[in-house]
Design an enzyme around this catalytic site. Structure first.
Site, mmCIF file in Angstrom:
data_model
loop_
_atom_site.group_PDB
_atom_site.id
_atom_site.type_symbol
_atom_site.label_atom_id
_atom_site.label_comp_id
_atom_site.label_asym_id
_atom_site.label_seq_id
_atom_site.Cartn_x
_atom_site.Cartn_y
_atom_site.Cartn_z
ATOM 1 C CB VAL A 18 92.172 -35.424 1.688
ATOM 2 C CG1 VAL A 18 91.967 -34.760 3.309
ATOM 3 C CG2 VAL A 18 91.859 -34.325 0.605
ATOM 4 C CD GLU A 19 92.065 -39.279 5.515
ATOM 5 O OE1 GLU A 19 92.804 -39.458 6.397
ATOM 6 O OE2 GLU A 19 90.783 -38.974 5.898
ATOM 7 C CB THR A 20 97.832 -40.960 3.240
ATOM 8 O OG1 THR A 20 97.682 -41.572 1.856
ATOM 9 C CG2 THR A 20 97.418 -41.457 4.133
#
Length: 347
Positions: free
Chosen positions: A135-137
């Site tokens: 989700v983050e990167t």
């Protein structure tokens, strides 16, 4: 991902108050952001003095602050976060596409031993660790294009609504640069100053990052092993309960008004409370467990969910129900696909 930061000095409060008297936020922002750097910015000068008082080298701090550049796009981005302007259905589409699921399995397979070790050591499921990084990167593919010094200076000095928080983070960055071999003028991250595979803000980097490959340094920007261990440690330190459920769907026995559902992220009411109110869900869960109840707008209509303690722990990474739900559902999709592929491989 953001942590709470202690209060600011009286001097900085006075500076901020002086800027705001008689003008609105928009006018104040325009005045403060007129220059592209921070050599003569009053709040930047106050920040430098505060860091020097804390024992940091004046030339070091001054050099970094004078090198920082105001970025208008950062102010625009933080003013319109996806978590606040999108429905669950819209938000879900961003993070649960097939390519992100496929890449999650690929990342898991590539770092199988590290993920297993992190899960065993910290008690956090492998799929949750993978999903956070996804989700983050997108598993390190998109870790941010803003220089962190620019992001934090812009938000600390030119964004009054969150000035206190980001001034704290800018200070944490200065301390982090004393502790880790990072290039201060080259580190890139998100518009909010988050860095690396797991998008740790400076305070989280300093307090929760771990040297998981034991090479003598903690590198969350380029080293997925340290990133995996650090994400797992973050969840453990925030109270993840191993083997406990995260969230579950609920049905309605009778209509429930929205103001009866949870307004805060932290579980306060018991499952017995929600059952008495008319929500039905897994009957095997004990009545005394605390949980939140949510109504989310999906593409095909309203959904109701129960958020348990571990769901709340995910929101400590990003204070949003939509974020936590995306992480959880992505983790389940990745785990399901990995299991399916394993079945096929085993014949």
């Amino acid at each position: 991902m953001m942590d709470a930061i202690p209060g600011i000095t009286k001097a900085r409060k006075a500076l901020l108050s002086a800027c705001l008297i008689g003008v609105g936020f928009g006018a104040t922002q325009q005045v403060l952001a007129a220059a592209t750097d921070y050599k003569d910015h009053p709040k930047a000068k106050a920040f430098i003095e505060e860091m020097v008082e804390k024992g940091l080298d004046r030339d070091f701090v001054t050099g970094l602050i004078h090198d920082a550049k105001h970025q208008k796009s950062i102010i625009k981005a933080i003013s319109r976060p996806a978590e606040k302007r999108l429905t669950w259905g819209e938000y879900r589409k961003i993070f649960l596409g097939q390519s992100r699921i496929d890449q999650g399995v690929e990342f898991w397979n590539q770092h199988r031993d590290t993920l297993r070790r992190a899960s065993q050591q910290y008690g956090v499921p492998e799929e949750i660790i993978v999903a956070i990084i996804g989700v983050e990167t997108r598993y390190g593919r998109h870790a941010g294009s803003y220089r962190v010094i620019d992001s934090l200076a812009t938000l600390a000095f030119d964004y009054p609504p969150r000035s206190k928080f980001f001034t704290g983070q800018l200070g944490e960055l200065m301390l982090l640069l004393q502790e880790q071999p990072l290039d201060p003028k080259a580190i890139k991250g998100s518009y909010a100053g988050a860095m690396g595979f797991g998008q740790f803000i400076p305070s989280s980097y300093r307090h929760y990052a771990v040297d998981f490959d034991a090479d003598g340094s903690i590198d969350l920007l380029n080293n997925p092993v340290d990133a995996i261990g650090s994400v797992a440690n973050y969840f453990k330190r925030h109270g993840w309960r191993s083997g406990q459920p995260v969230t579950l769907s609920a049905a309605l026995d009778k209509p429930i008004e929205s103001d009866k559902l949870s307004k805060k992220l932290k579980p306060i009411e018991t499952l017995a409370h929600w059952r008495n109110l008319g929500l039905t869900f897994d009957p095997q869960l004990a009545n005394e467990l605390k949980a939140t109840a949510m109504r989310l707008q999906a593409v095909d209509g309203e959904q109701h969910w129960i958020g348990l303690h571990n769901f709340y722990v995910i929101t400590r990474y990003n204070h949003s129900r939509l974020y936590a739900m995306a992480v959880y559902q992505l983790s389940q999709e990745i785990a399901a696909l990995k299991a399916k592929q394993q079945q096929v491989a085993n014949g």
